[in-house]
Scaffold this active site. Structure first.
Site, PDB file in Angstrom:
ATOM      1  N   CYS A   1     -14.741  -1.115  17.896  1.00 35.81           N
ATOM      2  CA  CYS A   1     -14.351  -1.090  19.315  1.00 35.81           C
ATOM      3  C   CYS A   1     -12.851  -0.893  19.452  1.00 35.81           C
ATOM      4  O   CYS A   1     -12.136  -1.778  19.938  1.00 35.81           O
ATOM      5  CB  CYS A   1     -14.789  -2.381  19.968  1.00 35.81           C
ATOM      6  N   GLU A   2     -12.353   0.210  18.983  1.00 38.04           N
ATOM      7  CA  GLU A   2     -10.926   0.552  19.015  1.00 38.04           C
ATOM      8  C   GLU A   2     -10.856   2.053  19.056  1.00 38.04           C
ATOM      9  O   GLU A   2     -11.475   2.713  18.208  1.00 38.04           O
ATOM     10  CB  GLU A   2     -10.258   0.159  17.685  1.00 38.04           C
TER      11      GLU A   2
ATOM     12  N   GLU B   1       4.631  -0.272 -12.543  1.00 42.88           N
ATOM     13  CA  GLU B   1       3.493  -0.977 -11.932  1.00 42.88           C
ATOM     14  C   GLU B   1       2.666  -0.053 -11.037  1.00 42.88           C
ATOM     15  O   GLU B   1       2.604  -0.267  -9.826  1.00 42.88           O
ATOM     16  CB  GLU B   1       4.023  -2.141 -11.086  1.00 42.88           C
TER      17      GLU B   1
ATOM     18  N   TYR C   1      -1.017   3.226   8.788  1.00 40.71           N
ATOM     19  CA  TYR C   1       0.136   4.021   8.351  1.00 40.71           C
ATOM     20  C   TYR C   1       0.037   5.476   8.753  1.00 40.71           C
ATOM     21  O   TYR C   1       0.748   6.301   8.198  1.00 40.71           O
ATOM     22  CB  TYR C   1       0.253   4.091   6.831  1.00 40.71           C
TER      23      TYR C   1
ATOM     24  N   ARG D   1      -6.083   2.293   6.485  1.00 40.64           N
ATOM     25  CA  ARG D   1      -4.812   2.975   6.215  1.00 40.64           C
ATOM     26  C   ARG D   1      -4.469   4.034   7.250  1.00 40.64           C
ATOM     27  O   ARG D   1      -3.314   4.248   7.561  1.00 40.64           O
ATOM     28  CB  ARG D   1      -4.826   3.583   4.800  1.00 40.64           C
TER      29      ARG D   1
ATOM     30  N   GLY E   1      -0.342   1.286  -8.990  1.00 44.06           N
ATOM     31  CA  GLY E   1      -1.628   0.794  -8.475  1.00 44.06           C
ATOM     32  C   GLY E   1      -2.416   1.988  -7.989  1.00 44.06           C
ATOM     33  O   GLY E   1      -3.369   2.448  -8.624  1.00 44.06           O
ATOM     34  N   ARG E   2      -1.948   2.551  -6.854  1.00 40.22           N
ATOM     35  CA  ARG E   2      -2.598   3.704  -6.237  1.00 40.22           C
ATOM     36  C   ARG E   2      -2.803   4.860  -7.225  1.00 40.22           C
ATOM     37  O   ARG E   2      -3.854   5.496  -7.236  1.00 40.22           O
ATOM     38  CB  ARG E   2      -1.689   4.176  -5.099  1.00 40.22           C
TER      39      ARG E   2
ATOM     40  N   TYR F   1      -6.215   0.382  -1.818  1.00 41.50           N
ATOM     41  CA  TYR F   1      -5.862  -0.163  -0.501  1.00 41.50           C
ATOM     42  C   TYR F   1      -6.928   0.122   0.556  1.00 41.50           C
ATOM     43  O   TYR F   1      -6.601   0.221   1.737  1.00 41.50           O
ATOM     44  CB  TYR F   1      -4.470   0.339  -0.048  1.00 41.50           C
TER      45      TYR F   1
HETATM   46  C1  LIG Z   1       6.096  -4.867  -6.476  1.00 40.72           C
HETATM   47  C2  LIG Z   1       5.063  -3.805  -6.379  1.00 40.72           C
HETATM   48  N1  LIG Z   1       4.658  -3.200  -7.503  1.00 40.72           N
HETATM   49  C3  LIG Z   1       3.709  -2.240  -7.472  1.00 40.72           C
HETATM   50  C4  LIG Z   1       3.121  -1.859  -6.289  1.00 40.72           C
HETATM   51  C5  LIG Z   1       2.053  -0.812  -6.333  1.00 40.72           C
HETATM   52  O1  LIG Z   1       2.365   0.302  -5.592  1.00 40.72           O
HETATM   53  P1  LIG Z   1       1.438   1.599  -5.682  1.00 40.72           P
HETATM   54  O2  LIG Z   1       0.047   1.157  -5.522  1.00 40.72           O
HETATM   55  O3  LIG Z   1       1.906   2.431  -4.551  1.00 40.72           O
HETATM   56  O4  LIG Z   1       1.692   2.198  -7.030  1.00 40.72           O
HETATM   57  C6  LIG Z   1       3.518  -2.454  -5.089  1.00 40.72           C
HETATM   58  C7  LIG Z   1       2.904  -2.034  -3.816  1.00 40.72           C
HETATM   59  O5  LIG Z   1       3.191  -2.449  -2.749  1.00 40.72           O
HETATM   60  C8  LIG Z   1       4.517  -3.467  -5.128  1.00 40.72           C
HETATM   61  O6  LIG Z   1       4.921  -4.083  -4.015  1.00 40.72           O
END
Ligand SMILES: Cc1ncc(COP(=O)(O)O)c(C=O)c1O
Length: 463
Positions: A391-392, A320, A364, A360, A322-323, A421
């Protein structure tokens, strides 16, 4: 516009204050292809272009701050992940990184599946035509309404995150006269972040069902007894911004050993395992992310080897990312406003966005790089902190970086690798208007998420 050098702030050769940076780069005009998307280049006159368009033209047409997303790069990354995992595995793009209808259409066209974790993400996915069977629903606290919508729509699977959810999903599926395909999310005792992974004491978190104490095996027992559920696999996600695949290997081993236990106890071989997302990207030139091909090869090898050792059929693997897909495809373009040099420390460069479009760094301690993109410069490097207009004092976009010492108000600077993100975590702090996302391709920019307006803000304010 003034081009005069600022009088103070450390320069090349000075003793520099403590920070998260290495030596000043030798060429501030260079654009490291690791951090910038594939069509980004600096032209002979010094302006940076993306998808064949100068950033100065993009700023005129779409304003700043704005996210510019390189569509060709996004599609190429989808293809690289799909090709690396092949037809006997599945790639689910994690929609939480950034989701819009255009993104859903690209994913569909490129043959990827989609992981969603809220009703809003599910609605966007279905509205843009992603077939329900290619969607997975995640979340540690899915509402009954979210579950019902997902089951009714016919999503490919729901990832069960708790004992209560096992019962909840089963009841809803029963009521709708359906048998819902599900996976169980387990916490494998590995938590990975960036270059390290820790192999103890991280079951102390809200996601998933613990493996070590036998809870996951109990969850499987319960799920297998419920008519409304078809248990198809085990899911594990170990963290984010990971560079070292060792954590995935430990996770894969532990998940496969659970599959073997399930076979021994129930005589059932579950056909799927999902190893989650979390692959790191290059935010700065110091980061060295793994290639999808290498990740796929190492996951496939470990799963095949462990299954052979346990005499199990190799399950279908899914991941999975995303980033790793959307992160590197976009940069945020800002206009420089106030510049505040601090003798012997650093120069604060304020931009027209900030923590409302990129939380971010504050959240983080994330690291980013930055470049002057509306022109090139031969001026010396100047140590800067790029800050927003909120304002931070923690409103920092890039904590430590170098920009040319002749930087001036009105210059355009860009922060690369903000595709993931950033827009998805954007806020209206200080009633900021969330910036647009503009897809750039073949010499044209197209707004895929429009800039918020003051009318949008006032429309919600019904008091
Ligand atoms: C269950 C699950 N899958 C996939 C991702 C995607 O992570 P990334 O964007 O770091 O690949 C996340 C991110 O929090 C997640 O919680």
């Amino acid at each position: 516009m003034s081009r005069s050098a600022h009088p103070a702030g450390p320069r090349h050769g000075d003793v520099l204050p403590e920070g998260h940076y290495s030596a000043p780069p030798t060429d501030l005009n260079a654009l490291d292809p690791k951090v910038w998307s594939q069509t980004v280049t600096r032209t002979a006159d010094g302006t940076v272009t993306v998808g064949g368009i100068e950033v100065t033209r993009l700023a005129e047409e779409f304003g700043t701050p704005a996210y510019f997303l390189d569509e060709a790069d996004f599609r190429a990354r989808c293809q690289a992940w799909r090709d690396a995992f092949g037809t006997d595995a599945d790639v689910f793009y994690a929609g939480k990184a950034f989701l819009s209808r255009a993104v859903v259409r690209w994913l569909h066209e490129e043959g990827l599946n989609l992981d969603v974790c809220s009703a809003g993400e599910l609605t966007t996915a279905l509205d843009a035509g992603m077939p329900a069977e290619r969607i997975a629903l995640h979340g540690n606290n899915k509402t009954p309404e979210e579950i019902e919508r997902a089951v009714a729509a016919g999503v490919g699977h729901i990832v069960l995150d708790s004992f209560q959810e096992i019962v909840r999903v089963a009841h809803i599926a029963d009521r709708l006269g359906k048998r819902q395909r599900v996976q169980i999310r387990v916490t494998v005792g590995v938590e990975a972040h960036t270059h390290e992974f820790i192999a103890t004491a991280h079951e102390d978190q809200k996601f998933g069902i613990g493996l070590a104490g036998g809870e996951a095996a109990e969850a499987v027992r319960r799920a297998l007894k419920l008519d409304g559920l078809e248990l198809v696999g085990i899911h594990s996600h170990i963290g984010s911004q990971i560079f070292d695949t060792a954590g995935f290997e430990v996770a894969a081993r532990r998940v496969v050993s659970l599959l073997a236990e399930i076979r021994d106890e129930h005589g059932v071989e579950l056909p799927e395992i999902d190893l989650g997302g979390g692959l790191g990207i290059a935010y700065t030139s110091d980061d060295d992310p793994a290639e999808p091909h290498d990740i796929a090869k190492s996951l496939r090898e470990i799963v095949t080897r462990e299954c052979a050792a346990s005499k199990l059929r190799t399950p279908r693997i899914s991941v999975e990312p995303g980033r790793a897909i959307v992160g590197p495809t976009a940069f945020t373009l800002y206009e420089v406003g106030t510049i505040k040099p601090l003798e012997g420390l650093r120069t604060y460069v304020s931009v027209d966005g900030g923590m409302s479009d990129n939380i971010r760094t504050a959240l983080y301690d994330a690291e980013y790089s930055v470049a002057l993109v509306s022109r090139s410069s031969d001026a010396e490097p100047m140590l800067v902190r790029v800050v927003g207009k909120h304002c931070e004092s923690g409103d920092i976009v890039v904590r430590d970086a170098f920009l040319p010492a002749d930087l001036a108000p009105g210059d355009l600077i860009a922060v690369p690798a903000t595709g993931a993100y950033c827009r998805s975590m954007a806020s209206n702090y200080n009633h900021a208007l969330r910036p647009p996302v503009v897809a750039v391709n073949d010499g044209a920019g197209r707004v895929i998420v429009r800039r918020e307006t003051e009318e949008d803000l006032l429309r919600l304010d019904v008091g």
